[in-house]
Design a protein around this motif. Structure first.
Motif, PDB file in Angstrom:
ATOM      1  N   LEU A  91      15.926  10.244 -44.459  1.00 32.49           N
ATOM      2  CA  LEU A  91      17.148   9.986 -43.707  1.00 32.49           C
ATOM      3  C   LEU A  91      18.287  10.857 -44.226  1.00 32.49           C
ATOM      4  O   LEU A  91      18.828  10.592 -45.296  1.00 32.49           O
ATOM      5  N   MET A  94      21.606  11.398 -43.860  1.00 26.75           N
ATOM      6  CA  MET A  94      22.963  11.022 -43.420  1.00 26.75           C
ATOM      7  C   MET A  94      23.980  11.390 -44.505  1.00 26.75           C
ATOM      8  O   MET A  94      24.855  12.215 -44.292  1.00 26.75           O
ATOM      9  N   SER A  95      23.872  10.761 -45.697  1.00 23.66           N
ATOM     10  CA  SER A  95      24.901  10.909 -46.735  1.00 23.66           C
ATOM     11  C   SER A  95      25.009  12.336 -47.256  1.00 23.66           C
ATOM     12  O   SER A  95      24.014  13.066 -47.332  1.00 23.66           O
ATOM     13  N   SER A 155      30.295   6.302 -47.390  1.00 25.05           N
ATOM     14  CA  SER A 155      30.892   5.237 -46.573  1.00 25.05           C
ATOM     15  C   SER A 155      31.585   5.847 -45.353  1.00 25.05           C
ATOM     16  O   SER A 155      31.499   5.321 -44.245  1.00 25.05           O
ATOM     17  N   TRP A 214      21.208  11.694 -51.921  1.00 27.15           N
ATOM     18  CA  TRP A 214      20.624  10.338 -51.998  1.00 27.15           C
ATOM     19  C   TRP A 214      19.519  10.160 -50.955  1.00 27.15           C
ATOM     20  O   TRP A 214      19.305   9.063 -50.447  1.00 27.15           O
ATOM     21  N   SER A 243      16.320   9.328 -49.814  1.00 28.32           N
ATOM     22  CA  SER A 243      15.126   8.646 -50.321  1.00 28.32           C
ATOM     23  C   SER A 243      13.869   9.245 -49.693  1.00 28.32           C
ATOM     24  O   SER A 243      13.793   9.425 -48.472  1.00 28.32           O
ATOM     25  N   ASP A 264      32.000  -3.409 -49.220  1.00 28.74           N
ATOM     26  CA  ASP A 264      33.388  -3.436 -48.720  1.00 28.74           C
ATOM     27  C   ASP A 264      33.474  -2.927 -47.288  1.00 28.74           C
ATOM     28  O   ASP A 264      34.275  -3.408 -46.496  1.00 28.74           O
TER      29      ASP A 264
HETATM   30  C1  LIG Z   1      19.103   3.322 -53.520  1.00 29.00           C
HETATM   31  C2  LIG Z   1      19.843   4.161 -52.510  1.00 29.00           C
HETATM   32  C3  LIG Z   1      19.136   4.832 -51.533  1.00 29.00           C
HETATM   33  C4  LIG Z   1      19.815   5.623 -50.613  1.00 29.00           C
HETATM   34  N1  LIG Z   1      19.097   6.300 -49.655  1.00 29.00           N
HETATM   35  C5  LIG Z   1      19.742   7.080 -48.770  1.00 29.00           C
HETATM   36  C6  LIG Z   1      19.015   7.838 -47.819  1.00 29.00           C
HETATM   37  O1  LIG Z   1      17.786   7.810 -47.779  1.00 29.00           O
HETATM   38  N2  LIG Z   1      19.694   8.623 -46.957  1.00 29.00           N
HETATM   39  C7  LIG Z   1      21.056   8.685 -46.961  1.00 29.00           C
HETATM   40  O2  LIG Z   1      21.602   9.400 -46.125  1.00 29.00           O
HETATM   41  N3  LIG Z   1      21.772   8.003 -47.873  1.00 29.00           N
HETATM   42  C8  LIG Z   1      21.150   7.191 -48.765  1.00 29.00           C
HETATM   43  N4  LIG Z   1      21.883   6.497 -49.710  1.00 29.00           N
HETATM   44  C9  LIG Z   1      23.331   6.691 -49.766  1.00 29.00           C
HETATM   45  C10 LIG Z   1      24.143   5.498 -49.319  1.00 29.00           C
HETATM   46  O3  LIG Z   1      24.061   5.269 -47.950  1.00 29.00           O
HETATM   47  C11 LIG Z   1      25.578   5.767 -49.780  1.00 29.00           C
HETATM   48  O4  LIG Z   1      25.554   5.752 -51.194  1.00 29.00           O
HETATM   49  C12 LIG Z   1      26.554   4.741 -49.278  1.00 29.00           C
HETATM   50  O5  LIG Z   1      26.768   4.903 -47.897  1.00 29.00           O
HETATM   51  C13 LIG Z   1      27.900   4.814 -50.019  1.00 29.00           C
HETATM   52  O6  LIG Z   1      28.393   6.117 -50.003  1.00 29.00           O
HETATM   53  P1  LIG Z   1      28.891   6.845 -51.358  1.00 29.00           P
HETATM   54  O7  LIG Z   1      27.797   6.745 -52.357  1.00 29.00           O
HETATM   55  O8  LIG Z   1      29.379   8.202 -50.976  1.00 29.00           O
HETATM   56  O9  LIG Z   1      30.081   5.945 -51.879  1.00 29.00           O
HETATM   57  P2  LIG Z   1      31.603   6.030 -51.419  1.00 29.00           P
HETATM   58  O10 LIG Z   1      31.690   6.206 -49.964  1.00 29.00           O
HETATM   59  O11 LIG Z   1      32.291   7.013 -52.290  1.00 29.00           O
HETATM   60  O12 LIG Z   1      32.091   4.586 -51.787  1.00 29.00           O
HETATM   61  C14 LIG Z   1      32.241   4.138 -53.140  1.00 29.00           C
HETATM   62  C15 LIG Z   1      32.877   2.767 -53.114  1.00 29.00           C
HETATM   63  O13 LIG Z   1      34.220   2.895 -52.615  1.00 29.00           O
HETATM   64  C16 LIG Z   1      34.553   1.767 -51.817  1.00 29.00           C
HETATM   65  N5  LIG Z   1      34.886   2.200 -50.437  1.00 29.00           N
HETATM   66  C17 LIG Z   1      34.616   3.378 -49.862  1.00 29.00           C
HETATM   67  N6  LIG Z   1      35.092   3.410 -48.608  1.00 29.00           N
HETATM   68  C18 LIG Z   1      35.664   2.216 -48.376  1.00 29.00           C
HETATM   69  C19 LIG Z   1      36.342   1.620 -47.268  1.00 29.00           C
HETATM   70  N7  LIG Z   1      36.499   2.266 -46.107  1.00 29.00           N
HETATM   71  N8  LIG Z   1      36.795   0.353 -47.386  1.00 29.00           N
HETATM   72  C20 LIG Z   1      36.646  -0.330 -48.539  1.00 29.00           C
HETATM   73  N9  LIG Z   1      36.034   0.176 -49.639  1.00 29.00           N
HETATM   74  C21 LIG Z   1      35.556   1.424 -49.558  1.00 29.00           C
HETATM   75  C22 LIG Z   1      33.350   0.842 -51.836  1.00 29.00           C
HETATM   76  O14 LIG Z   1      33.504  -0.122 -52.847  1.00 29.00           O
HETATM   77  C23 LIG Z   1      32.196   1.762 -52.197  1.00 29.00           C
HETATM   78  O15 LIG Z   1      31.161   1.060 -52.848  1.00 29.00           O
HETATM   79  C24 LIG Z   1      21.226   5.713 -50.656  1.00 29.00           C
HETATM   80  C25 LIG Z   1      21.932   5.031 -51.652  1.00 29.00           C
HETATM   81  C26 LIG Z   1      21.253   4.272 -52.577  1.00 29.00           C
HETATM   82  C27 LIG Z   1      22.046   3.549 -53.634  1.00 29.00           C
END
Ligand SMILES: Cc1cc2nc3c(=O)[nH]c(=O)nc-3n(C[C@H](O)[C@H](O)[C@H](O)COP(=O)(O)OP(=O)(O)OC[C@H]3O[C@@H](n4cnc5c(N)ncnc54)[C@H](O)[C@@H]3O)c2cc1C
Length: 366
Positions: A123, A125-126, A132, A156, A158, A353
């Motif tokens: 996937l 996406m990220s 987020s 990230w 997977s 969140d």
């Molecule tokens: C085990 C695991 C597997 C994953 N697998 C995949 C995958 O296969 N494919 C893929 O594309 N992604 C994957 N991801 C990524 C995952 O979808 C993202 O980590 C997630 O969407 C959060 O994005 P970020 O890590 O950039 O955190 P950020 O967006 O930087 O957020 C960090 C923190 O900031 C706060 N925050 C951010 N924005 C807001 C808001 N608007 N309102 C309130 N609080 C906020 C929240 O507390 C959040 O936890 C995986 C993640 C994990 C942990």
């Protein structure tokens, strides 16, 4: 065992299958198996039994079953801690997304391959600057003769090191509003220009990766749906991603261990509370499946399920902390597996969140 409502032969068949594989020593039940336990032979056996893509039309390799029936299967697989990571993402969300939005040619090309467990998806996406805030993706797809070239970096991701195909969300137009100009693609993972680098997580396991797309050619017909409509489509896909029992049952094998513990140091109230919560969450899963069967994309219900389900998963770990002896909580135990995976529960698939915002916005609607 906590889940005891047996609704028919489908559930029984899956129970028999997982019991047989486990008794033959072909897998060891584990927490978070849908991300961390990969066995292509097991996925192939499910495929042979029509249990992958089971809600899709038979012409695309499916079994024309309902999402409620699929829920019975996925619950049993997770409950057994079975090795389902190979097919999970494709079965859960990429197939359904292609079924809803893909052209007939794309459906014919991809769906039977997923249903037979020949096509494994990751996937994309990220990105480093888009998690987020997914609409901030910078990966860009440029139109070229016969298709597109994709340039960018996903993180990230997977299972990318084992996937045959990637789903990629990319920008196809720079617009003032970031939710516009996004499009979705299916990309062959063996295309020239793709580089997969492992990311080892804190448990020492390698399941996610960074994936570089350096001018990767994608033929025109691999666009999913309409160019520029990617945001609307991906939001719909997130309800498949968030609304399943894997958001509740990642620590279920640990719960089974707690209940089987000979020196169970828990009160009846504590046990009653956790079992009652599980029952409520299973009802929510069923509600989401019913909505999917009605052709809806239950975004809010799926967000609610994921938020509450992730809290439940973590509370099972806390329960184990007081219920199990220190010996049963050592390295390599179900407790350790669950604990080390748990920081990701409320982040993957949408941070808690962010889910709260989605739920709150629904409440704000008249
Ligand atoms: C085990 C695991 C597997 C994953 N697998 C995949 C995958 O296969 N494919 C893929 O594309 N992604 C994957 N991801 C990524 C995952 O979808 C993202 O980590 C997630 O969407 C959060 O994005 P970020 O890590 O950039 O955190 P950020 O967006 O930087 O957020 C960090 C923190 O900031 C706060 N925050 C951010 N924005 C807001 C808001 N608007 N309102 C309130 N609080 C906020 C929240 O507390 C959040 O936890 C995986 C993640 C994990 C942990």
């Amino acid at each position: 065992m906590v889940i005891t409502q047996v609704s028919g032969t489908l559930r029984d068949d899956v129970r028999d299958l997982t019991r047989r594989w486990r008794d033959e020593g072909r897998f060891v039940p584990r927490c978070d198996s849908w991300v961390r336990s990969f066995d292509l032979a097991f996925s192939k056996e499910l495929a042979d039994r029509g249990l992958i893509g089971m809600t899709w039309p038979t012409e695309f390799g499916g079994a024309a079953r309902t999402n409620v029936e699929r829920l019975e299967v996925t619950e049993e697989l997770l409950r057994a801690g079975a090795p389902v990571a190979a097919h999970w993402i494709a079965d859960r969300q990429i197939g359904p997304a292609i079924l809803r939005h893909g052209s007939r040619a794309l459906q014919q090309e991809i769906l039977p391959g997923i249903a037979s467990a020949d096509y494994l998806f990751c996937l994309g996406m990220s990105e480093p600057e888009a998690g987020s805030d997914l609409a901030s993706v910078r990966t860009f797809a440029t139109r070229v003769d016969g298709g597109w070239t994709i340039k960018g970096r996903k993180i990230w991701t997977s299972g990318a090191h084992r996937a045959t195909h990637a789903y990629v969300l990319a920008r196809t137009e720079r617009c003032e509003k970031k939710h516009k100009g996004l499009s979705e693609f299916v990309v062959d993972m063996d295309s020239p220009g793709i580089e997969v680098s492992p990311i080892v997580d804190m448990s020492g396991e390698h399941h996610f990766n960074e994936v570089l797309f350096d001018n990767v050619f994608v033929p025109s017909h691999r666009l999913i749906g309409t160019e520029g409509n990617g945001w609307r489509q991906v939001v719909e896909q997130l309800s498949f991603e968030r609304g399943g029992p894997e958001r509740v049952l990642s620590t279920y094998p640990l719960l089974v261990e707690i209940l089987a513990s000979p020196e169970l140091g828990l009160s009846r109230e504590e046990l009653g509370r956790i079992v009652a919560r599980l029952a409520v969450l299973r009802r929510l899963c069923r509600l989401v499946a019913q909505e999917l069967d009605r052709g809806c994309a239950p975004m809010q219900e799926a967000a609610t399920l994921k938020l509450l389900g992730n809290t439940f998963e973590r509370d099972v770990i806390e329960l184990a902390r007081s219920a199990l002896s220190a010996r049963d909580r050592g390295l390599g135990s179900s407790f350790a597996q669950a604990l080390l995976a748990s920081p990701g529960f409320s982040i993957r698939g949408g941070a808690a969140d962010v889910l709260l915002s989605i739920i709150a916005k629904q409440e704000a609607q008249p």
